[in-house]
Enzyme design. Structure first.
Site, PDB file in Angstrom:
ATOM      1  N   GLU A   1      73.954 -45.543   7.677  1.00 26.42           N
ATOM      2  CA  GLU A   1      72.549 -45.677   9.220  1.00 26.42           C
ATOM      3  C   GLU A   1      71.432 -46.541   8.838  1.00 26.42           C
ATOM      4  O   GLU A   1      70.544 -47.462   7.338  1.00 26.42           O
ATOM      5  CB  GLU A   1      71.726 -44.030   8.290  1.00 26.42           C
ATOM      6  CG  GLU A   1      72.593 -42.984   8.344  1.00 26.42           C
ATOM      7  CD  GLU A   1      71.952 -41.692   8.277  1.00 26.42           C
ATOM      8  OE1 GLU A   1      70.510 -41.446   7.765  1.00 26.42           O
ATOM      9  OE2 GLU A   1      72.304 -40.882   8.519  1.00 26.42           O
TER      10      GLU A   1
ATOM     11  N   HIS B   1      69.148 -38.766  12.260  1.00 20.79           N
ATOM     12  CA  HIS B   1      68.012 -38.099  10.826  1.00 20.79           C
ATOM     13  C   HIS B   1      67.616 -37.416  11.222  1.00 20.79           C
ATOM     14  O   HIS B   1      66.467 -38.007  10.199  1.00 20.79           O
ATOM     15  CB  HIS B   1      68.601 -39.752  10.130  1.00 20.79           C
ATOM     16  CG  HIS B   1      68.715 -38.855   8.210  1.00 20.79           C
ATOM     17  ND1 HIS B   1      69.518 -38.789   7.405  1.00 20.79           N
ATOM     18  CD2 HIS B   1      68.155 -37.632   7.412  1.00 20.79           C
ATOM     19  CE1 HIS B   1      69.266 -39.130   6.262  1.00 20.79           C
ATOM     20  NE2 HIS B   1      68.960 -36.921   6.929  1.00 20.79           N
TER      21      HIS B   1
ATOM     22  N   ARG C   1      74.707 -34.209   4.589  1.00 25.39           N
ATOM     23  CA  ARG C   1      74.984 -35.596   3.954  1.00 25.39           C
ATOM     24  C   ARG C   1      75.926 -36.385   5.040  1.00 25.39           C
ATOM     25  O   ARG C   1      76.962 -36.187   4.994  1.00 25.39           O
ATOM     26  CB  ARG C   1      75.361 -35.544   2.222  1.00 25.39           C
ATOM     27  CG  ARG C   1      74.374 -35.269   2.003  1.00 25.39           C
ATOM     28  CD  ARG C   1      72.977 -36.110   1.557  1.00 25.39           C
ATOM     29  NE  ARG C   1      72.061 -36.022   1.507  1.00 25.39           N
ATOM     30  CZ  ARG C   1      71.225 -34.816   1.919  1.00 25.39           C
ATOM     31  NH1 ARG C   1      70.907 -34.701   3.411  1.00 25.39           N
ATOM     32  NH2 ARG C   1      70.346 -34.743   1.104  1.00 25.39           N
TER      33      ARG C   1
END
Length: 311
Positions: free
Chosen positions: A255, A274, A226
């Site tokens: 993000e 990601h 994370r």
């Protein structure tokens, strides 16, 4: 008594087609009518899409997240009057491919030799401390299913694998397990560090200027758990000061990563959007279907989240 399912994903039609093929008993797939938010007792949803709609869910009993990460549903003031399950068991192989793909490329000098080819030169990379994974010390922050798969892969390459968890309790497949309280000392011994921890108050900013400063001068750091576990500004400063260190970063507190952040400019950082372990709808539907059969049989659901722990 039948059940009504609400889909909240970016690929609803694909999920609908896959679910219809499963022919799950007593399950009605609702359409995108706003009333479905109220009517559905089961949601199959992406956490960020589900979170703002939860206050309107009058009949929700179970939410199956389509992701492993459920941070968006963990607000201290958020609802906790339903069963929440996430996706586990499918990401280990994907994460291993990502981590060891980049790690092997770094250790075996792929970037150097690619540059040599472009310059039409025949040279051997200058000596570095590690030219093979054999004997290197891997530290996995987290000891769950993904970490266990990574540990198994690392052992095939002859690495020494240490895992860190809250309690320090033994987990099969690791050479050593340390408690989170021993993180600072354990970091000093690691050649490669992979963060796989969930987002909880205890893990936020865990990798900060102080703990990052414990890393070896040529350590390799992966952040694939994370984003909020890592102080990105502190890492940027450290990568400037220690050019032999490498960071492979796939998750971020914000993000997309803003293009103004200086970490983009670090030659010893690799940034990916990601994508280290993408989930595939067919796999998710299979997990949901297995859990649904347990649900209608009154059996405990798999991969259930403990709201008090945040994972």
């Amino acid at each position: 008594m039948g059940h009504k399912l609400l889909l909240l994903t970016k690929a609803n039609q694909q999920y609908r087609d896959l679910l219809e093929a499963q022919e799950l008993p007593d399950l009605e797939l609702l359409d995108d009518n706003p009333a479905s938010i109220i009517d559905a007792d089961i949601w199959l949803a992406e956490p960020k899409l589900a979170a703002p709609l939860l206050p309107h869910a009058k009949n929700l009993q179970w939410l199956q997240s389509s992701f492993a990460g459920i941070d968006a549903l963990m607000s201290p003031r958020g609802r906790k009057d339903y069963q929440l399950t996430n996706i586990k068991g499918i990401f280990g192989p994907l994460m291993s491919e990502f981590v060891f793909g980049y790690l092997l490329a770094h250790i075996r000098g792929h970037g150097f030799y690619r540059q040599q080819q472009q310059q039409k030169q025949w040279q051997v990379q200058p000596p570095i401390r590690h030219t093979s994974l054999q004997g290197m010390r891997l530290l996995l922050l987290g000891t769950g299913s993904i970490a266990q798969h990574l540990a198994k892969t690392a052992k095939h390459f002859g690495m020494h694998v240490t895992g860190i968890n809250r309690s320090g309790n033994t987990v099969e497949g690791f050479d050593a397990i340390e408690a989170m309280a021993n993180l600072a000392q354990t970091l000093t011994q690691a050649d490669v560090v992979v963060n796989l921890l969930p987002s909880t108050p205890a893990t936020q900013n865990l990798l900060n200027a102080e703990t990052l400063g414990r890393l070896k001068d040529d350590a390799v750091l992966f952040n694939v758990g994370r984003g909020d576990a890592l102080d990105l500004n502190a890492l940027n400063i450290q990568l400037i000061a220690k050019p032999s260190q490498q960071a492979i970063l796939d998750v971020f507190a914000q993000e997309p990563l803003p293009n103004s952040h200086p970490i983009w400019e670090r030659e010893n950082a690799i940034i990916t959007p990601h994508i280290s372990a993408p989930s595939h709808p067919a796999q998710i539907v299979e997990i949901f279907s297995q859990n649904y059969r347990r649900y209608i049989s009154g059996e405990p659901l798999q991969n259930q989240i403990d709201f008090s722990k945040g994972y």
